[in-house]
Design an enzyme around this catalytic site. Structure first.
Site, PDB file in Angstrom:
ATOM      1  N   HIS A   1      -1.499 -42.689  59.058  1.00  0.00           N
ATOM      2  CA  HIS A   1      -3.096 -42.779  58.868  1.00  0.00           C
ATOM      3  C   HIS A   1      -4.032 -42.235  60.048  1.00  0.00           C
ATOM      4  O   HIS A   1      -4.722 -41.474  59.740  1.00  0.00           O
ATOM      5  CB  HIS A   1      -3.610 -44.456  59.031  1.00  0.00           C
ATOM      6  CG  HIS A   1      -3.264 -45.248  57.859  1.00  0.00           C
ATOM      7  ND1 HIS A   1      -2.778 -46.412  57.974  1.00  0.00           N
ATOM      8  CD2 HIS A   1      -3.467 -45.192  56.527  1.00  0.00           C
ATOM      9  CE1 HIS A   1      -2.370 -47.074  56.973  1.00  0.00           C
ATOM     10  NE2 HIS A   1      -2.705 -46.215  55.959  1.00  0.00           N
TER      11      HIS A   1
ATOM     12  N   LYS B   1      -5.217 -59.857  47.332  1.00  0.00           N
ATOM     13  CA  LYS B   1      -4.136 -59.664  48.382  1.00  0.00           C
ATOM     14  C   LYS B   1      -4.123 -60.635  49.632  1.00  0.00           C
ATOM     15  O   LYS B   1      -5.294 -60.768  49.990  1.00  0.00           O
ATOM     16  CB  LYS B   1      -3.813 -58.242  48.929  1.00  0.00           C
ATOM     17  CG  LYS B   1      -3.283 -57.463  47.895  1.00  0.00           C
ATOM     18  CD  LYS B   1      -2.953 -55.981  48.966  1.00  0.00           C
ATOM     19  CE  LYS B   1      -2.439 -54.879  48.043  1.00  0.00           C
ATOM     20  NZ  LYS B   1      -2.495 -53.677  48.759  1.00  0.00           N
TER      21      LYS B   1
ATOM     22  N   ARG C   1       2.007 -38.427  50.954  1.00  0.00           N
ATOM     23  CA  ARG C   1       3.223 -38.411  52.009  1.00  0.00           C
ATOM     24  C   ARG C   1       4.356 -37.592  50.929  1.00  0.00           C
ATOM     25  O   ARG C   1       5.202 -36.828  51.510  1.00  0.00           O
ATOM     26  CB  ARG C   1       3.608 -39.754  52.230  1.00  0.00           C
ATOM     27  CG  ARG C   1       3.060 -40.269  53.318  1.00  0.00           C
ATOM     28  CD  ARG C   1       3.268 -41.636  53.384  1.00  0.00           C
ATOM     29  NE  ARG C   1       3.036 -42.461  52.299  1.00  0.00           N
ATOM     30  CZ  ARG C   1       2.805 -43.761  51.984  1.00  0.00           C
ATOM     31  NH1 ARG C   1       3.075 -44.470  52.953  1.00  0.00           N
ATOM     32  NH2 ARG C   1       2.361 -44.281  50.829  1.00  0.00           N
TER      33      ARG C   1
ATOM     34  N   SER D   1       2.241 -48.820  55.632  1.00  0.00           N
ATOM     35  CA  SER D   1       2.059 -50.077  56.206  1.00  0.00           C
ATOM     36  C   SER D   1       2.952 -51.314  55.693  1.00  0.00           C
ATOM     37  O   SER D   1       3.363 -52.109  56.376  1.00  0.00           O
ATOM     38  CB  SER D   1       0.662 -50.732  55.834  1.00  0.00           C
ATOM     39  OG  SER D   1      -0.503 -49.820  56.344  1.00  0.00           O
TER      40      SER D   1
END
Ligand code: PNS
Length: 163
Positions: free
Chosen positions: A17, A41, A94, A132
């Site tokens: 990040h 979440k 990515r 993450s």
């Protein structure tokens, strides 16, 4: 004045990040790192903890005339981006596996709000496998996360796990 929103969960922020933020700073005068408040979440760190840690870390990479702000938001990202008078949304890609989901989101966001552009940026290859989710998994299973997240995050994760 080019202002971008860099949205995400940042639970926790990774070196990937930070790499995107540094790259984004070459394109924008201001980047608002915006943490999604997601009631569905169960996060590792609370919104307040994530905001506080990001503020502490980003003080160190505030270079090159690009202003960085940390904020949180609820609801539709594009509504938030318009309210913040942003020109663009920055997302890191990515690998090809990220692309499909990111493309879907970018096109949906464009349909909802044509005035906001999504800018995809690639992190350094070193971080191409860092997420993450994986950082948390490796950490909880006792693996080494040094080099994947800033030292402050590693420290806070260890403290949190002890409490
Ligand atoms: O770090 P993440 O979890 O991949 O970030 C996802 C995020 C926050 C960018 C995405 O979930 C989002 O924008 N949520 C806000 C709700 C919204 O606008 N949904 C419609 C997206 S097309």
């Amino acid at each position: 004045m080019r202002r971008a929103i860099y949205p995400g969960s940042f639970d926790p922020v990774t070196n990937g990040h930070l790499d995107i933020i540094e790259r984004g700073c070459k394109l924008f005068d201001e980047i608002i790192i915006s943490i999604l408040v997601n009631p569905d979440k169960q996060p590792f760190f609370s919104i307040e903890e994530r905001e506080e840690m990001l503020n502490e870390i980003l003080g160190d990479i505030h270079k090159g005339g690009c202003r960085l702000h940390v904020d949180s938001f609820r609801g539709l990202l594009v509504n938030y981006a318009v309210a913040k008078q942003a020109n663009a949304i920055v997302r890191g890609i990515r690998a090809i596996s990220d692309y499909e989901y990111e493309l879907q989101m970018a096109l949906m966001n464009r349909r909802l709000e044509p005035s906001i552009e999504t800018v995809f940026m690639m992190p350094a290859e070193t971080y191409s496998y860092v997420s993450s989710r994986l950082v948390k998994e490796v950490f909880h299973l006792g693996g080494v996360i040094e080099g994947l997240v800033p030292p402050l995050i590693e420290k806070r994760m260890k403290e949190k796990a002890k409490s």
